[in-house]
Motif scaffolding. Structure first.
Motif, mmCIF file in Angstrom:
data_model
loop_
_atom_site.group_PDB
_atom_site.id
_atom_site.type_symbol
_atom_site.label_atom_id
_atom_site.label_comp_id
_atom_site.label_asym_id
_atom_site.label_seq_id
_atom_site.Cartn_x
_atom_site.Cartn_y
_atom_site.Cartn_z
ATOM 1 N N LYS A 94 11.719 0.282 45.176
ATOM 2 C CA LYS A 94 10.884 1.091 46.062
ATOM 3 C C LYS A 94 9.558 0.402 46.369
ATOM 4 C CE LYS A 94 14.143 4.025 45.981
ATOM 5 N NZ LYS A 94 15.189 3.911 47.024
ATOM 6 N N GLN A 95 8.999 -0.305 45.389
ATOM 7 C CA GLN A 95 7.743 -1.019 45.618
ATOM 8 C C GLN A 95 7.893 -2.087 46.694
ATOM 9 O OE1 GLN A 95 7.004 -2.419 41.665
ATOM 10 N NE2 GLN A 95 6.050 -0.528 40.966
ATOM 11 N N ASN A 150 10.298 -2.030 49.101
ATOM 12 C CA ASN A 150 11.033 -1.495 50.249
ATOM 13 C C ASN A 150 12.434 -2.084 50.384
ATOM 14 O OD1 ASN A 150 8.854 0.203 51.202
ATOM 15 N ND2 ASN A 150 7.836 -1.679 51.882
ATOM 16 N N SER A 182 10.555 8.885 42.110
ATOM 17 C CA SER A 182 10.245 9.075 43.527
ATOM 18 C C SER A 182 9.496 7.835 44.005
ATOM 19 C CB SER A 182 9.378 10.316 43.742
ATOM 20 O OG SER A 182 8.085 10.109 43.199
ATOM 21 N N THR A 183 9.332 7.716 45.287
ATOM 22 C CA THR A 183 8.565 6.587 45.831
ATOM 23 C C THR A 183 7.126 6.635 45.322
ATOM 24 O OG1 THR A 183 9.949 6.586 47.812
ATOM 25 C CG2 THR A 183 7.853 5.424 47.948
ATOM 26 N N ASP A 184 6.573 7.829 45.222
ATOM 27 C CA ASP A 184 5.200 7.958 44.703
ATOM 28 C C ASP A 184 5.118 7.474 43.260
ATOM 29 O OD1 ASP A 184 4.301 8.973 47.074
ATOM 30 O OD2 ASP A 184 4.421 11.074 46.454
ATOM 31 N N HIS A 185 6.112 7.855 42.433
ATOM 32 C CA HIS A 185 6.154 7.364 41.059
ATOM 33 C C HIS A 185 6.181 5.839 41.034
ATOM 34 C CE1 HIS A 185 8.025 11.408 39.702
ATOM 35 N NE2 HIS A 185 6.799 11.332 39.229
ATOM 36 N N HIS A 210 5.094 3.587 43.183
ATOM 37 C CA HIS A 210 3.857 2.894 43.554
ATOM 38 C C HIS A 210 2.730 3.119 42.543
ATOM 39 C CE1 HIS A 210 5.343 1.243 47.265
ATOM 40 N NE2 HIS A 210 5.814 2.432 47.620
ATOM 41 N N ALA A 211 2.959 4.018 41.606
ATOM 42 C CA ALA A 211 1.971 4.243 40.545
ATOM 43 C C ALA A 211 2.169 3.285 39.374
ATOM 44 C CB ALA A 211 2.056 5.688 40.054
#
Length: 329
Positions: A215-216, A218, A265-268, A270-271
């Protein structure tokens, strides 16, 4: 009244049935389904599948195959026939595995994949509904790369580490299947422990690392957690792109009433700390695999296990149809 855990999970993740049991697939109605040689062998032992087996054998005979090759062709036809029956019960895709004995032969894997797709085409099934399942060796990944370039979708299985996942991303494969339970089994034995808290479960953490990396950066390749030992592991990956789950665990999830919260999730992603994404070479891949004792051992053990399951099916069919006796006569 709170929905059961399975119903909640389906809102976060695509649930896939890890089974060739047609009755179980009909009951749980997953979007997709996966099969492997062990599951096909188990299904072939069920009385209700006798007609499928006989039809596969007759088709192989009509195509002119004889002796050992007759049984091998029967297995391929039977594998596809199970896939066709599964597709009648689901809306999505079925994963069909290439003979694991070809895992280190790129050209042979490509050829077998096309043979399987040609069989599906005979039954009127579009290639868009098939994922060709291939072991995540370097050679298998290169076969997948070539197949994907032709528009043939692949599922890279027996995946145990980020180095395999990186190579699959480089190959633009459709989907990967990192194995959660087998990683847990290996670490429990290696570290002589009975259990891990779910937030320290090595299998769950491995899939999270791969998911976050994808995810980071893409990466379009889908992540499908596989090989679960408990519903806690399944729920520990809620939010993953897909999760392929055996019928017994689907039944447990259906009875569980806990609240299901997204863990991925995508938010997870990028954290978390990013790992650099640079193409991995064959030499680097094989060096990392060699140094990762868990991944190298489990990859080879998985291949050996699938080969053994196919050999068991071969013996079952040969005995059933009298092919062994014909050869000896």
């Amino acid at each position: 009244m709170t929905a059961n855990a399975l119903t909640q999970l389906k809102k976060l993740t695509t649930i896939v049935a890890d089974s060739s049991d047609l009755a179980a697939i009909e009951k749980f109605r997953p979007l997709d389904a996966t099969t492997n040689p062990s599951l096909i062998t188990a299904a072939a032992n069920q009385k209700e599948n006798k007609q499928l087996i006989e039809d596969a054998f007759q088709q192989a005979q009509q195509e002119g195959y004889q002796d050992e090759q007759l049984i091998e062709r029967t297995i391929d036809i039977l594998t596809v026939k199970f896939g066709v029956e599964i597709l009648k019960l689901i809306e999505g895709r079925v994963s069909t595995e290439v003979d694991a004995a070809l895992s280190y032969d790129t050209a042979a894997t490509i050829a077998k994949a096309k043979e399987l797709l040609a069989l599906y085409a005979k039954y009127g099934v579009s290639s868009d509904r098939i994922l060709i399942k291939i072991a995540s060796t370097w050679e298998g990944i290169q076969a997948a790369k070539a197949l994907e370039a032709e528009g043939i979708h692949t599922n890279l299985t027996l995946l145990f580490g980020l180095h395999q996942a990186k190579a699959c991303a480089d190959a633009n494969v459709t989907l990967i299947s990192p194995f959660v339970g087998r990683i847990l089994d290996w670490y429990k034995k290696a570290e002589n422990v009975d259990a891990y808290p779910i937030d320290q479960d090595p299998g769950v953490l491995s899939v999270k690392q791969i998911y976050f990396f994808y995810k980071q950066h893409n990466i379009k390749t889908e992540v499908m957690g596989a090989s679960f030992r408990s519903i806690d592991q399944v729920l520990g990956l809620a939010g993953c792109d897909l999760l392929t789950v055996a019928p017994n665990l689907l039944a447990e999830l259906e009875q569980d009433q806990r609240e299901v919260v997204a863990q991925l999730s995508t938010d997870h992603a990028h954290a978390h700390t990013e790992h650099p994404h640079t193409p991995i070479s064959e030499a680097a891949f094989k060096a990392e695999l060699e140094h990762d004792l868990m991944a190298s051992q489990l990859l080879q053990a998985g291949i050996d296990g699938f080969i053994k399951a196919r050999e068991q099916l071969h013996s079952l069919l040969a005995e059933s149809f009298g092919v062994i006796r014909e050869i000896k006569a």
